[in-house]
Each structure stands twice: as structure tokens, then as C-alpha cells.
Design an enzyme around this catalytic site. Structure first.
Site, PDB file in Angstrom:
ATOM      1  N   LYS A 187     -33.611 -36.719 -23.257  1.00  0.00           N
ATOM      2  CA  LYS A 187     -33.436 -35.743 -24.340  1.00  0.00           C
ATOM      3  C   LYS A 187     -33.196 -34.322 -23.856  1.00  0.00           C
ATOM      4  O   LYS A 187     -33.903 -33.837 -22.985  1.00  0.00           O
ATOM      5  CB  LYS A 187     -34.704 -35.729 -25.194  1.00  0.00           C
ATOM      6  CG  LYS A 187     -34.979 -37.032 -25.871  1.00  0.00           C
ATOM      7  CD  LYS A 187     -36.207 -36.871 -26.751  1.00  0.00           C
ATOM      8  CE  LYS A 187     -36.834 -38.211 -27.051  1.00  0.00           C
ATOM      9  NZ  LYS A 187     -38.269 -38.114 -27.197  1.00  0.00           N
ATOM     10  N   ARG A 242     -49.871 -40.901  -4.444  1.00  0.00           N
ATOM     11  CA  ARG A 242     -50.716 -39.746  -4.767  1.00  0.00           C
ATOM     12  C   ARG A 242     -51.998 -39.719  -3.939  1.00  0.00           C
ATOM     13  O   ARG A 242     -52.516 -38.641  -3.647  1.00  0.00           O
ATOM     14  CB  ARG A 242     -51.025 -39.733  -6.269  1.00  0.00           C
ATOM     15  CG  ARG A 242     -49.790 -39.307  -7.047  1.00  0.00           C
ATOM     16  CD  ARG A 242     -50.003 -39.264  -8.523  1.00  0.00           C
ATOM     17  NE  ARG A 242     -48.967 -38.450  -9.137  1.00  0.00           N
ATOM     18  CZ  ARG A 242     -48.702 -38.430 -10.444  1.00  0.00           C
ATOM     19  NH1 ARG A 242     -49.398 -39.178 -11.261  1.00  0.00           N
ATOM     20  NH2 ARG A 242     -47.748 -37.658 -10.917  1.00  0.00           N
ATOM     21  N   GLY A 266     -44.094 -33.631 -14.735  1.00  0.00           N
ATOM     22  CA  GLY A 266     -44.252 -32.570 -15.741  1.00  0.00           C
ATOM     23  C   GLY A 266     -44.449 -31.207 -15.088  1.00  0.00           C
ATOM     24  O   GLY A 266     -43.848 -30.208 -15.503  1.00  0.00           O
ATOM     25  N   GLY A 317     -41.516 -37.859 -11.339  1.00  0.00           N
ATOM     26  CA  GLY A 317     -41.175 -38.767 -12.432  1.00  0.00           C
ATOM     27  C   GLY A 317     -40.226 -39.885 -12.050  1.00  0.00           C
ATOM     28  O   GLY A 317     -40.339 -40.463 -10.973  1.00  0.00           O
TER      29      GLY A 317
HETATM   30  P1  AMP Z   1     -36.817 -38.456 -18.964  1.00  0.00           P
HETATM   31  O1  AMP Z   1     -38.195 -39.008 -19.168  1.00  0.00           O
HETATM   32  O2  AMP Z   1     -36.431 -37.398 -19.926  1.00  0.00           O
HETATM   33  O3  AMP Z   1     -36.540 -38.076 -17.518  1.00  0.00           O
HETATM   34  O4  AMP Z   1     -35.839 -39.624 -19.308  1.00  0.00           O
HETATM   35  C1  AMP Z   1     -35.799 -40.825 -18.624  1.00  0.00           C
HETATM   36  C2  AMP Z   1     -35.199 -41.836 -19.524  1.00  0.00           C
HETATM   37  O5  AMP Z   1     -33.876 -41.442 -19.862  1.00  0.00           O
HETATM   38  C3  AMP Z   1     -35.081 -43.198 -18.882  1.00  0.00           C
HETATM   39  O6  AMP Z   1     -35.945 -44.074 -19.574  1.00  0.00           O
HETATM   40  C4  AMP Z   1     -33.629 -43.572 -19.087  1.00  0.00           C
HETATM   41  O7  AMP Z   1     -33.450 -44.908 -19.532  1.00  0.00           O
HETATM   42  C5  AMP Z   1     -33.182 -42.611 -20.178  1.00  0.00           C
HETATM   43  N1  AMP Z   1     -31.729 -42.397 -20.168  1.00  0.00           N
HETATM   44  C6  AMP Z   1     -30.970 -41.935 -19.177  1.00  0.00           C
HETATM   45  N2  AMP Z   1     -29.686 -41.928 -19.525  1.00  0.00           N
HETATM   46  C7  AMP Z   1     -29.613 -42.394 -20.777  1.00  0.00           C
HETATM   47  C8  AMP Z   1     -28.552 -42.632 -21.698  1.00  0.00           C
HETATM   48  N3  AMP Z   1     -27.280 -42.377 -21.377  1.00  0.00           N
HETATM   49  N4  AMP Z   1     -28.859 -43.119 -22.926  1.00  0.00           N
HETATM   50  C9  AMP Z   1     -30.139 -43.388 -23.247  1.00  0.00           C
HETATM   51  N5  AMP Z   1     -31.195 -43.168 -22.442  1.00  0.00           N
HETATM   52  C10 AMP Z   1     -30.933 -42.686 -21.217  1.00  0.00           C
END
Ligand code: AMP
Length: 407
Positions: free
Chosen positions: A207, A38, A387, A364
């Protein structure tokens, strides 16, 4: 997308006090900066203003500052690193008040081409609240012109990102975007609004709930939407598959069905995993050794948890990327923090590194994964804002962009 906003190329900074909002929210370990991306990304705008003879006053937030101002979240290490990068002194105003006597004195002492860095803007609680008017005005009082170059913060209508512009305008100054903002918006904007097709979007992460609007908006814009990661299991459950102990959001099953219908109606391809790498129990710590078994989604046992896409899915996704001309990727397709479960996230990064398509990494975790793997220079653009790039992909107007003067 043509960005109809004034940029640093449209102002004359000579002899002027120019307040620049940067995104210096860098990771720190024991007071040391562990990733300077950054800081490096902010250099073109800062150097331009120095060369033009501006008095360059930099500000940024760092960390969440949950328990008030503290040395651990001071911008002092940034001042030091920035000074090395610029090859000139960066005067650091360490006052926790950010603005005020110390800042005013430092600015008064500036000569053309000098650089001052103010303290962490979040040390002033007002930065994040709607009553940031006073802080916005105090920031504006230090300057004649304002440059927003903090793409990573541009989705927040904070005092130093957007609030300050009103007061700069009131005193006849101009509010413009910096080179980093311009670059981010041109890449993301072109990909979403004017992509060379086929346009493939890959979404992963934990999620569904975090990416509802992104899924819906991207379905309208792309030709193929690929969904991996934890969020894929809510889609698979909505299709009636057994998903065992995999991550699921039962309140979003109807939403997933809606999106699958929407894809059909629009004639878009929506690719979901056809097989999974599974484990018996989630590793603790997350990088602890795991025993994996691969199952097709038609045949997943109830006591297993899907933590990465399987080999068939990996090929399916890689094939879609091979024929693409534009690819946008946001979110890991598995629990990539664990070396065994990171394989397919690595394979997605490789597929992107190998294609001739324009490849855009939406900040991210995916940006970190690509950089760690050494594929950074193989991508067309790696966003500095997780974000912010997500909100951009949702089709939202970013306050930090909106607040700049129109051309
Ligand atoms: P995000 O912050 O929404 O981009 O999510 C990233 C997180 O999703 C990481 O910490 C990953 O470990 C988690 N992740 C990815 N695939 C899976 C999965 N199949 N089950 C649980 N967590 C997951």
C-alpha cells in the site's frame, strides 16, 4: 550520521545490574524458533556485558499478545536457544507478571557475568499504554544501568523501550544504546544523511498509504527512487494508465501526483514499472499455481491484475542499481509469496547481491526474501527492524534512541 548517544562502551558494568532491552521477537512454529537472526544479533552486546562482569538482565516482547499472557508467547524457547548460543545458563523468570517477587529473587541471586531473562514484557498490558509508569519503575527497580538494543522495537515509546529510562536516571544510573542499535543507526543514518552517490532507494510492498512519508523523505535524500509492488499501481493510475484490477488506493491519487511533481522539481529520477506480470484472479491460497501474461503499462487489459514487475521493468531497475553506490531496499516488488510472482523480487535481490554499492535491506519481507535466497552475506546491512527502519527512513526520531543519554 554520528550517533551522539552513549553506548555500552561508555559504561562500566562491573558488578552492576544491567537491564538490556533486546528484540527477541522471533518467529515460532509449534514452540520452535524458526529464525534465530534476532537472537544472534543481540549476542555482541550481551557478551560484552558478561565479559565486563555485569549482571545481565534481559527483557523483550514476543508476538502481539492480543488475548493476554499465554504459554504460546512465552520467552521460554528464547531462554533455551540463547543459553546454547552463549554457552552458559540463562535463568528464565517465567512469571507472567514479568517483574515482582520471582524476578527480584532471581536478580538478587545473580553473580557477576550471570544472565537472567524476564518474561515477555507484553504480558504486562501496561507495556503498550501510556500508563506504563508503574511497570517502567518496576523494571528500573531491578537494575542500575539500562541498555536499549532492541532496534526492532525502538519506534515504540513502550515502558521497556523508553519509559524505564526516566527512573534509571532518577536513581543516578545511565541509559545507553547497545551495539546492534549503533550498527543499525550508523548504516541507515549514513545511507540517508550522508550517502555515497548515486543513492538509489527501492520501495515495494502493498500500500502507498503505509509509505507516504517514506516516499516523500527519500525523494529529498536519494538520486533515484524506484517504486514497485502493489503501491506502484496508484502512481500509474495517477498518470492516467489503465491498471485493470490491480491494487489501488483512489484516495492517494493526488498524493502520487504531488510526489511525481516533487521529483521533477528536485531533479530526481522516479522510476515506475513500464510493464507488469498479470493474472486473472488473485491466487487462493496465495502460493497456488497461476497463469501469467505480461503487458506494457500502456496496454493493460481491464480484467487483469498486476502482481509483479515485468521483464522490461526488471532491466530498468537493475540498470539503476548497477550504477548506484548506495542502495536502500524496503518491500517486495511483487506478490513474492507465490513462486511464479516472486521472480522479480528475486531479481532485485540478485541485482543488489551483485553490485559493489553499499546495500541496505530495510527489514521485514525484503530481509526475509534476501535471507531465504541465501544472499544475506552479500548485503552490507540487513536491518532487524521492519517498522523501525521504515520510520527511520521517514526521518522520524525513534523513541528508543531518543531516550538514551547524550554523550
Ligand atoms: P508491505 O508489508 O507493505 O511491505 O507489503 C508486502 C506485501 O505486498 C506482500 O504480502 C506482497 O504480496 C504484497 N504485494 C507486492 N506487490 C503486490 C502487488 N502487485 N499486488 C498485490 N500485493 C502486492
Amino acid at each position: 550520521m554520528g550517533l551522539n548517544k552513549k553506548s555500552v562502551d561508555d559504561i562500566n558494568a562491573k558488578g552492576k545490574r544491567v537491564l538490556v532491552r533486546c528484540d527477541f521477537n522471533v518467529p515460532l512454529k509449534n514452540g520452535e524458533i524458526t529464525d534465530e537472526t534476532r537472537i544472534v544479533a543481540a549476542l555482541p552486546t550481551i557478551n560484552k556485558l558478561i565479559n565486563d562482569g555485569g549482571k545481565v538482565i534481559l527483557c523483550s516482547h514476543l508476538g502481539k499478545v492480543k488475548n493476554g499472557p499465554n504459554e504460546g508467547e512465552s520467552l521460554a524457547p528464547v531462554a533455551k536457544r540463547l543459553s546454547e548460543k552463549l554457552g552458559k545458563e540463562v535463568v528464565f523468570v517465567s512469571d507472567y507478571n514479568v517483574t515482582g517477587e520471582e524476578a527480584t529473587k532471581a536478580v538478587e541471586a545473580m553473580k557477576e557475568g550471570d544472565v537472567v531473562l524476564l518474561q515477555n514484557t507484553r504480558f504486562r498490558g501496561a507495556e503498550e499504554t501510556k500508563n506504563g509508569e508503574e511497570f517502567s519503575k518496576e523494571l528500573a527497580d531491578l537494575a542500575d544501568l539500562y541498555v536499549c538494543d532492541a532496534f526492532g522495537s525502538s519506534h515504540r515509546a513502550h515502558a521497556s523501550v523508553a519509559g524505564v529510562t526516566k527512573f534509571i536516571t532518577e536513581k543516578g544510573g545511565e541509559n545507553v544504546v547497545g551495539y546492534l542499535m549503533q550498527k543499525e543507526i550508523e548504516f541507515l543514518g549514513n545511507a540517508v544523511e550522508n550517502p555515497v552517490r548515486p543513492f538509489v532507494a527501492i520501495l515495494g510492498g502493498a500500500k502507498v498509504a503505509d509509505k507516504l512519508n517514506v516516499i516523500s523523505n527519500l525523494l529529498e535524500k536519494c538520486d533515484t527512487l524506484i517504486i514497485g509492488g502493489g503501491m506502484a499501481y496508484t502512481f500509474l493510475k495517477a498518470q492516467g494508465y489503465e491498471i485493470g484490477k490491480s491494487l489501488v488506493d483512489d484516495t492517494k491519487l493526488d498524493y502520487c501526483k504531488e510526489m511525481m511533481d516533487k521529483a521533477k522539481e528536485l531533479g530526481k529520477k522516479l522510476l515506475l514499472p513500464v510493464d507488469s506480470v498479470t493474472i486473472a484472479d488473485f491466487p487462493n491460497p496465495i502460493d497456488a499455481p497461476v497463469e501469467v501474461e505480461v503487458y506494457d503499462v500502456t496496454n493493460m487489459p481491464a480484467d487483469r491484475e498486476g502482481c509483479d514487475i515485468g521483464p522490461k521493468t526488471r532491466e530498468l531497475f537493475a540498470d539503476a542499481v548497477k550504477t548506484a553506490k548506495t542502495v536502500v531496499w524496503n518491500g517486495p516488488v511483487g506478490v513474492f509469496e507465490n513462486p511464479t510472482l516472486a521472480e522479480c523480487t528475486i531479481s532485485v535481490a540478485k541485482a543488489l547481491a551483485e553490485t559493489d554499492a553499499t546495500t541496505i535491506i530495510g527489514g521485514g519481507d525484503s530481509a526475509a526474501a534476501v535471507n531465504q535466497l541465501g544472499f544475506g552475506d552479500k548485503m552490507s546491512h540487513i536491518s532487524t527492524g521492519g517498522g523501525a527502519s521504515l520510520e527511520f527512513l521517514e526521518g522520524k526520531v525513534l523513541p528508543g534512541v531518543d531516550a538514551a543519554d547524550n554523550k
